[in-house]
Design a protein around this motif. Sequence first.
Motif, short mmCIF file in Angstrom:
data_model
loop_
_atom_site.label_atom_id
_atom_site.label_comp_id
_atom_site.label_asym_id
_atom_site.label_seq_id
_atom_site.Cartn_x
_atom_site.Cartn_y
_atom_site.Cartn_z
N HIS A 44 30.87 35.62 44.58
CA HIS A 44 31.15 34.45 44.05
C HIS A 44 32.94 34.11 43.99
CE1 HIS A 44 27.22 33.27 42.57
NE2 HIS A 44 27.16 34.69 42.18
N TYR A 45 33.51 35.08 43.67
CA TYR A 45 34.97 35.12 43.91
C TYR A 45 35.62 34.98 45.20
CZ TYR A 45 39.71 36.91 44.73
OH TYR A 45 40.99 37.10 45.18
N ARG A 46 34.97 35.39 46.23
CA ARG A 46 35.02 35.02 47.63
C ARG A 46 34.80 33.73 47.79
NH1 ARG A 46 32.43 39.68 51.19
NH2 ARG A 46 30.77 38.37 50.73
N GLN A 47 33.77 33.28 47.59
CA GLN A 47 33.58 31.94 47.63
C GLN A 47 34.67 30.85 47.31
OE1 GLN A 47 31.10 30.60 49.74
NE2 GLN A 47 29.12 31.64 49.51
N LEU A 48 34.96 31.23 46.01
CA LEU A 48 35.96 30.15 45.44
C LEU A 48 37.40 30.27 46.36
CD1 LEU A 48 35.58 31.28 41.70
CD2 LEU A 48 35.20 28.91 42.77
N VAL A 49 37.71 31.71 46.81
CA VAL A 49 38.76 31.97 47.78
C VAL A 49 38.83 30.96 48.84
CG1 VAL A 49 40.23 33.39 48.88
CG2 VAL A 49 39.32 33.98 46.57
N ALA A 50 37.36 31.07 49.45
CA ALA A 50 37.26 30.26 50.61
C ALA A 50 37.22 28.84 50.31
CB ALA A 50 35.95 30.55 51.26
N ALA A 51 36.64 28.53 49.29
CA ALA A 51 36.94 26.84 48.99
C ALA A 51 38.24 26.58 48.91
CB ALA A 51 36.02 26.62 47.78
N SER A 52 39.40 27.21 48.29
CA SER A 52 40.64 26.91 48.09
C SER A 52 41.34 26.67 49.26
CB SER A 52 41.28 28.34 47.39
OG SER A 52 41.68 29.15 48.14
N GLY A 53 40.65 26.99 50.71
CA GLY A 53 41.41 26.81 51.71
C GLY A 53 42.50 27.89 52.26
N HIS A 54 42.76 28.79 51.10
CA HIS A 54 43.88 29.79 51.47
C HIS A 54 43.68 30.80 52.67
CE1 HIS A 54 47.45 31.87 49.88
NE2 HIS A 54 46.88 33.10 50.45
N LYS A 55 44.65 30.82 53.38
CA LYS A 55 44.71 31.39 54.77
C LYS A 55 45.43 32.62 54.61
CE LYS A 55 42.14 28.39 56.99
NZ LYS A 55 40.76 28.48 57.15
N PHE A 56 45.08 33.92 54.91
CA PHE A 56 45.77 35.25 54.76
C PHE A 56 46.32 35.45 56.24
CE2 PHE A 56 42.43 35.21 51.34
CZ PHE A 56 43.40 35.54 50.26
N ASN A 57 47.37 36.30 56.37
CA ASN A 57 47.90 36.71 57.54
C ASN A 57 47.17 37.56 58.27
OD1 ASN A 57 50.33 35.24 56.97
ND2 ASN A 57 51.18 36.80 55.84
N GLY A 58 46.22 38.28 57.52
CA GLY A 58 45.26 39.53 58.11
C GLY A 58 43.95 39.27 57.73
N PRO A 59 43.12 40.26 58.01
CA PRO A 59 41.67 40.11 57.26
C PRO A 59 41.56 39.94 55.84
CG PRO A 59 42.05 42.09 58.14
CD PRO A 59 43.10 41.31 58.37
N SER A 60 40.55 39.21 55.39
CA SER A 60 40.35 39.31 53.79
C SER A 60 39.09 39.83 53.68
CB SER A 60 40.44 37.91 53.17
OG SER A 60 39.34 36.86 53.84
N ARG A 61 38.93 40.35 52.40
CA ARG A 61 37.57 41.19 52.17
C ARG A 61 37.66 41.21 50.43
NH1 ARG A 61 36.22 47.19 54.34
NH2 ARG A 61 34.07 47.04 54.53
N ALA A 62 36.28 41.23 50.16
CA ALA A 62 36.11 41.61 48.78
C ALA A 62 34.79 42.54 48.92
CB ALA A 62 36.01 40.39 47.91
N ARG A 63 34.69 43.57 47.91
CA ARG A 63 33.64 44.33 47.80
C ARG A 63 33.49 45.05 46.43
NH1 ARG A 63 33.13 49.19 52.22
NH2 ARG A 63 30.79 48.79 51.48
N SER A 64 32.21 45.61 46.19
CA SER A 64 32.20 46.27 44.90
C SER A 64 31.52 47.18 44.86
CB SER A 64 31.12 45.15 43.87
OG SER A 64 29.93 45.31 44.67
N LYS A 65 32.11 48.41 43.92
CA LYS A 65 31.43 49.51 43.88
C LYS A 65 30.94 49.69 42.26
CE LYS A 65 32.60 54.45 43.58
NZ LYS A 65 31.85 54.73 42.15
N THR A 66 29.52 49.61 42.30
CA THR A 66 28.91 49.63 40.81
C THR A 66 27.90 50.65 40.46
OG1 THR A 66 27.14 48.02 41.46
CG2 THR A 66 29.16 47.08 40.79
N ILE A 67 27.85 51.04 39.34
CA ILE A 67 26.84 51.99 38.68
C ILE A 67 26.06 51.52 37.62
CG2 ILE A 67 26.49 54.14 37.59
CD1 ILE A 67 29.05 55.07 38.95
N SER A 68 24.83 51.22 37.40
CA SER A 68 24.00 50.59 36.71
C SER A 68 24.35 51.26 35.40
CB SER A 68 22.59 50.75 36.85
OG SER A 68 21.81 50.06 35.77
N GLY A 69 24.82 50.42 34.14
CA GLY A 69 25.32 50.97 32.82
C GLY A 69 26.36 52.15 33.18
N GLY A 70 27.14 52.03 34.10
CA GLY A 70 28.26 52.85 34.23
C GLY A 70 29.33 52.69 33.34
#
Length: 242
Positions: A44-70
């Motif tokens: 959802h964060y990535r979608q908001l960034v895309a909707a903002s039209g912001h252009k980065f100089n290089g590749p953009s990326r968003a990922r997650s590392k999660t543990i249930s109840g962690g």
Amino acid sequence: MLVAILHSAVACAGAPAQDGVAPPAKVLFVGNSFIYYNNSLHKHYRQLVAASGHKFNGPSRARSKTISGGRLPEHRGGIPVVVAADDWDVVVLQGHSLGPIGETTAAEFRDAARDYAAIIREHGGRPAFFMTWAYTGKPEMTAQLDTAYTAVGRELDAEVVPVGLAFETVTSERPDIALRTADAKHPTLAGTYLAACTFFATLHQSTPEGLSYTADLTPEDATYLQRVAWTTVVAYRERESL
């Protein structure tokens, strides 16, 4: 005019870790189910960034590392590997809701936060802390979590994303917008969207108001949540700059 004033205020009141820094192109979210619910906060964060039209100089990326109840210390084995796997601009750290405020868990939360922040900075990134929200029926948790996350942010000169404070505002002003599921803890889609907007406002130092991505919420509700996210971030930064 109001938006312009608020934008100026947050730019001036920004924490040292953010001043003069471009919006992050690569963001890693580390935490638990509070992140991965509703097809994951990072998307959802990535979608908001895309909707903002912001252009980065290089590749953009968003990922997650999660543990249930962690809890934050449980990521100790994986943090060095995942942080080294890419040139992350920001690594978001989220503990279990009770981790930073529990009598038997607060110390280990702080120890993990210190260790992870050092690892993140060794790899050229900056740490940011995800201030989580109070459970339904336990409003006292908001102040406790605010105190705990703000303290660790100050100690480590790290950004704090005040999601919990945004939740408190919406819960008070618009109880018709359910932010938590029936279990009283996990976020609904509206809760995840509010969190994503708060991350956008903090990391981009810009209001999400008017962005076209609404996560299929009604335009009215999405606009309201966007506004709360922005005003919460502005107020938190002003408070911390005093």
